[in-house]
Design an enzyme around this catalytic site. Structure first.
Site, PDB file in Angstrom:
ATOM      1  N   HIS A 272      26.622 -51.677  -7.059  1.00  0.00           N
ATOM      2  CA  HIS A 272      27.049 -52.522  -8.172  1.00  0.00           C
ATOM      3  C   HIS A 272      27.674 -51.713  -9.295  1.00  0.00           C
ATOM      4  O   HIS A 272      28.710 -52.097  -9.859  1.00  0.00           O
ATOM      5  CB  HIS A 272      25.844 -53.302  -8.720  1.00  0.00           C
ATOM      6  CG  HIS A 272      25.398 -54.414  -7.833  1.00  0.00           C
ATOM      7  ND1 HIS A 272      24.135 -54.944  -7.882  1.00  0.00           N
ATOM      8  CD2 HIS A 272      26.053 -55.116  -6.869  1.00  0.00           C
ATOM      9  CE1 HIS A 272      24.028 -55.926  -7.000  1.00  0.00           C
ATOM     10  NE2 HIS A 272      25.171 -56.040  -6.365  1.00  0.00           N
ATOM     11  N   ALA A 273      27.051 -50.585  -9.651  1.00  0.00           N
ATOM     12  CA  ALA A 273      27.554 -49.794 -10.775  1.00  0.00           C
ATOM     13  C   ALA A 273      28.948 -49.256 -10.493  1.00  0.00           C
ATOM     14  O   ALA A 273      29.816 -49.242 -11.378  1.00  0.00           O
ATOM     15  CB  ALA A 273      26.603 -48.646 -11.079  1.00  0.00           C
TER      16      ALA A 273
END
Length: 425
Positions: free
Chosen positions: A379-380
């Site tokens: 996600h990051a």
């Protein structure tokens, strides 16, 4: 009051549930479940004032705390009964989530190992409330909340994965499927708390791989999740063989055909069966991984992935996995948790063990991000690419190797981090 997942469409059930419904209707392996649609959320917030920023915290707390309407509780009980009352995953499905313009990767709440109508009801309220969280608002770029964002909630049978991960399907006829995988449940990979194995599957069947040192795994233990150490014998063992990687790639291309374009897909394998947990359009493609096959990322000599004369990599550079293209120079800011957030200034390069989706507001001001663990499909990394800041991932020990305030240059295309010698400036 609830919609079978098989019947879900994005207009009433959100950007995450709609594609899963389409895949179920196409006969693809998605865990069964149902959706609490937008109408239930709208009814729950109908008496709340959401127009002023000062109201956000109070509104969020009210949504999370107030009991669900009796008709919703009854519908949840019936829906769970039809599934056989198993442990379930409760996952957000907002109107603007998982679109071709914005992934909202990790910005809203999801819960695993939830059991019973009462616990599911609490998780539904928490998903609703997360639509108004600071990180979700920062991701949307809203200066104020409005009643426009709406949230549906997916309730699905829990998949107790032995292996799980993410894959990006090819973006063109000459492209390849990129797969990241690790032991246990998927949050370790998507949340960046483990550096996963990486596989590249070309359409001619060629598979190349980079095997990581996978130190921890996440598993369900009853109604809770437990992080445990991976046995030493399994840390450097590939979690997928080439045949399984090839089958995943084939399934990914089938999903891309059904949904009409390249997809970012979360998957899990349990009992020898592959399940699709999520599919959304790719918002920003990752850089090409330069690491040679079967070499753990960040395994260069000298600690913290220090460069050792590899062509194109500066001597003494720390090397990891390219996560988001571009270069930036700025002071290293060591961030180990929320207590360090206030020290981050615009243009700082975040240097952290891993990044949680709650850190999204930092990614809007940082010049770049460097992590000790995580993969390019986490996600990051996705949010870093959407914010157009460079990212280098999976450099073991980098928070100790770099000092707070040291001037560094990060190259997210080559996966290098170089300290600037200011004494000679």
């Amino acid at each position: 009051m609830i919609v079978p997942l098989m019947e879900a469409v994005a207009d009433t059930c959100g950007g995450k549930a709609g594609p899963l419904g389409a895949l179920l209707r196409a006969g693809l392996p998605v865990p069964d479940g149902f959706v609490v649609p937008f109408t239930a959320y709208r009814a729950a917030i109908s008496d709340l004032e959401l127009g002023r920023p000062d109201d956000l915290a109070a509104a969020r707390q009210a949504i999370a705390a107030r009991p669900l309407h009796a008709t919703v509780i009854d519908a949840l009980g019936r829906g769970l009964g039809r599934l056989g009352n198993p442990p379930v995953a409760v996952r957000s499905s907002a109107a603007g989530e998982d679109t071709g313009q914005a992934s909202a990767a990790g910005q809203h709440e999801s819960f695993l190992a939830v059991h019973g109508a009462g616990e599911v009801a609490g998780a539904v309220r928490a998903c609703w409330a997360s639509l108004l969280s600071p990180r979700a608002i920062a991701y949307r770029g809203d200066e104020r909340a409005s009643a426009d964002p709406v949230m549906a909630v997916i309730v699905q049978r829990q998949v107790d994965a032995e292996v799980s991960g993410v894959m990006f399907t090819p973006s063109g006829p000459d492209g390849a499927t990129e797969i990241e995988a690790s032991w246990g449940l998927g949050p370790s990979v998507v949340g960046g708390t483990v550096t996963p194995d990486a596989y590249r599957v070309v359409r001619d069947g060629t598979v190349t791989r980079t095997i990581a040192d996978k130190r921890t795994r996440l598993d369900r233990r009853g109604t809770r999740l437990a992080v445990r150490d991976v046995p030493a014998r399994d840390r450097g063992r590939p979690v997928l063989d080439d045949a399984t990687a090839t089958r995943l790639a084939s399934l990914g291309e089938e999903i891309a055909t059904v949904l009409g374009g390249p997809q970012d897909i979360e998957w899990a394998i349990a009992g020898g069966r592959t399940w699709i947990l999520q599919a959304r359009p790719i918002t920003a493609a990752p850089p090409r991984r330069p690491s040679p096959p079967d070499v753990p990322a960040g395994a260069g000599a000298g600690g913290a992935g220090a460069g050792t004369g590899t062509p194109g990599i500066p001597a003494g550079a720390h090397t990891g996995t390219p996560g988001s293209r571009g270069t930036a120079t700025g002071p290293a800011r060591i961030v180990r948790g929320p207590g360090d957030f206030a020290r981050v200034q615009p243009g700082d390069i975040l240097v952290c063990p891993f990044t949680d989706p709650a850190w999204t507001p930092l990614l809007r001001i940082a010049g770049g991000v460097v992590t000790e663990t995580g993969g390019v499909l986490s996600h990051a990394a996705i949010v870093a690419r959407e914010q157009a800041i460079p990212a280098v991932l999976g450099i073991p020990g980098v928070t100790r190797a770099l000092h707070d305030g040291t001037l560094i240059t990060i190259d997210g295309t080559t996966g290098t981090v170089t300290t600037i010698d200011q004494t000679s400036a």
